[in-house]
Design an enzyme around this catalytic site. Sequence first.
Site, short mmCIF file in Angstrom:
data_model
loop_
_atom_site.label_atom_id
_atom_site.label_comp_id
_atom_site.label_asym_id
_atom_site.label_seq_id
_atom_site.Cartn_x
_atom_site.Cartn_y
_atom_site.Cartn_z
N LYS A 140 -5.52 5.49 -14.12
CA LYS A 140 -5.56 4.32 -13.22
C LYS A 140 -6.32 5.21 -11.67
O LYS A 140 -7.23 4.81 -11.03
CB LYS A 140 -4.97 3.20 -12.88
N ASN A 169 -18.82 -2.21 -5.44
CA ASN A 169 -18.57 -1.23 -6.19
C ASN A 169 -20.21 -0.60 -7.39
O ASN A 169 -20.09 0.39 -7.26
CB ASN A 169 -17.04 -1.50 -7.28
N ALA A 192 -6.61 -8.99 -6.58
CA ALA A 192 -6.03 -9.68 -5.53
C ALA A 192 -6.79 -9.58 -4.30
O ALA A 192 -6.90 -8.16 -3.81
CB ALA A 192 -4.64 -9.99 -5.38
N LYS A 228 1.05 -1.09 0.15
CA LYS A 228 0.20 -0.33 -0.12
C LYS A 228 0.77 1.62 0.02
O LYS A 228 1.72 1.40 0.97
CB LYS A 228 -0.96 0.41 1.54
N ASN A 287 -17.22 -6.30 -6.09
CA ASN A 287 -16.13 -6.18 -5.81
C ASN A 287 -16.08 -4.87 -4.88
O ASN A 287 -16.46 -4.77 -4.00
CB ASN A 287 -14.66 -5.29 -5.70
N ASN A 329 -0.71 1.46 -6.33
CA ASN A 329 -1.39 2.80 -6.19
C ASN A 329 -1.46 4.29 -6.17
O ASN A 329 -0.86 3.95 -5.21
CB ASN A 329 -2.94 2.90 -5.63
O1 KPL Z 1 -8.26 -0.53 -7.63
C1 KPL Z 1 -9.68 -0.39 -6.85
C2 KPL Z 1 -9.78 -1.24 -5.38
O2 KPL Z 1 -10.35 -1.48 -5.20
O3 KPL Z 1 -8.75 -0.31 -5.68
C3 KPL Z 1 -10.57 -1.19 -7.86
C4 KPL Z 1 -10.54 -1.16 -9.45
C5 KPL Z 1 -11.91 -0.25 -8.04
C6 KPL Z 1 -11.41 -2.64 -7.80
O4 KPL Z 1 -12.19 -2.48 -6.77
#
Ligand code: KPL
Length: 298
Positions: A169, A187, A119, A67, A236, A93
């Site tokens: 993204k 989501n 994942a 993270k 998700n 991210n």
């Molecule tokens: O990347 C994601 C996340 O949860 O961090 C998404 C694309 C929103 C999928 O859950």
Amino acid sequence: MGSLLAARLARGGAATVTIGGTWAEGLEVIRRQGITVDDDTGSWSMPVATAPLDGAGPADFVLVVVKSTRTEAVAVPAARALGPDGMVVTLQNGLGNREILARAAGSERVAVGVATLGATLLGPGRVRAFPGRIAMGACPPAARLAEAFRTAGIPAETSADIDRLVWGKLAVNCAINPVTALLGVPNGAVLASPRDRHLLVAAAREVAAVAAARGIPLDSDPARTALDVASRTAGNRSSMLQDLDRGAATEIDALCGAVVAEGRRLGVDTPVNAALWRRVREREGRPVVLPAPAPLHP
Ligand code: KPL
């Protein structure tokens, strides 16, 4: 993500893989029984070598998948694990990871990638995989790594336009993650309410405006993409919702917080990202002090 990539790369056979980290229980289970992956082919297990964070390497590639809240903590061990021509590759991210890793390893030894694979950690040494792909900034070592990913069954390529993919993204994550986290819903649930859809669209468009001000025009409408991703991943629970659920720090600073800071620097208003950032910080019980603008890669 670490467990998934390690198991797939080890099974592919094009790389010798070691998984490193600080989660002693997880590493111990992996050392004893390997990593079990549940994917669309069923459930399979793969032995993978383990190492403490400070004991891995020398490696041709160190993939950083922690993270963004942990990047600072792993940057020096990641740099130390590099072999003579090795590269650190961030598949994380948010913004700011590249810069933190570059301070430890040198900017010429850091490559940026975008992973759209999903994942979910089911427990120590066990992960559920969702399909997706990996793109990395174009350079000869990244091309070698992309080849190893493909051998492992993961669609992967290099891109001369990686910043566009990173910001694309980012727009999706700044839209879906905080909205689903604050509402406590999967989501797809945000698509049912016009008000939540509007929030999603507005957050994604603000990110696109900041990207454009940085000279990175996004090629498709990020709001459309965010809605599509929310629909494709309807079941998700976003990573930010999972973080809030287990009382962990979220990636909100590297997502909306970094967008707000970068918007300020460039004179772009980002009221929706600012509100989402503030609300998630409040929910985490952390002080609402805007992060200083991260010194980003030009
Ligand atoms: O990347 C994601 C996340 O949860 O961090 C998404 C694309 C929103 C999928 O859950």
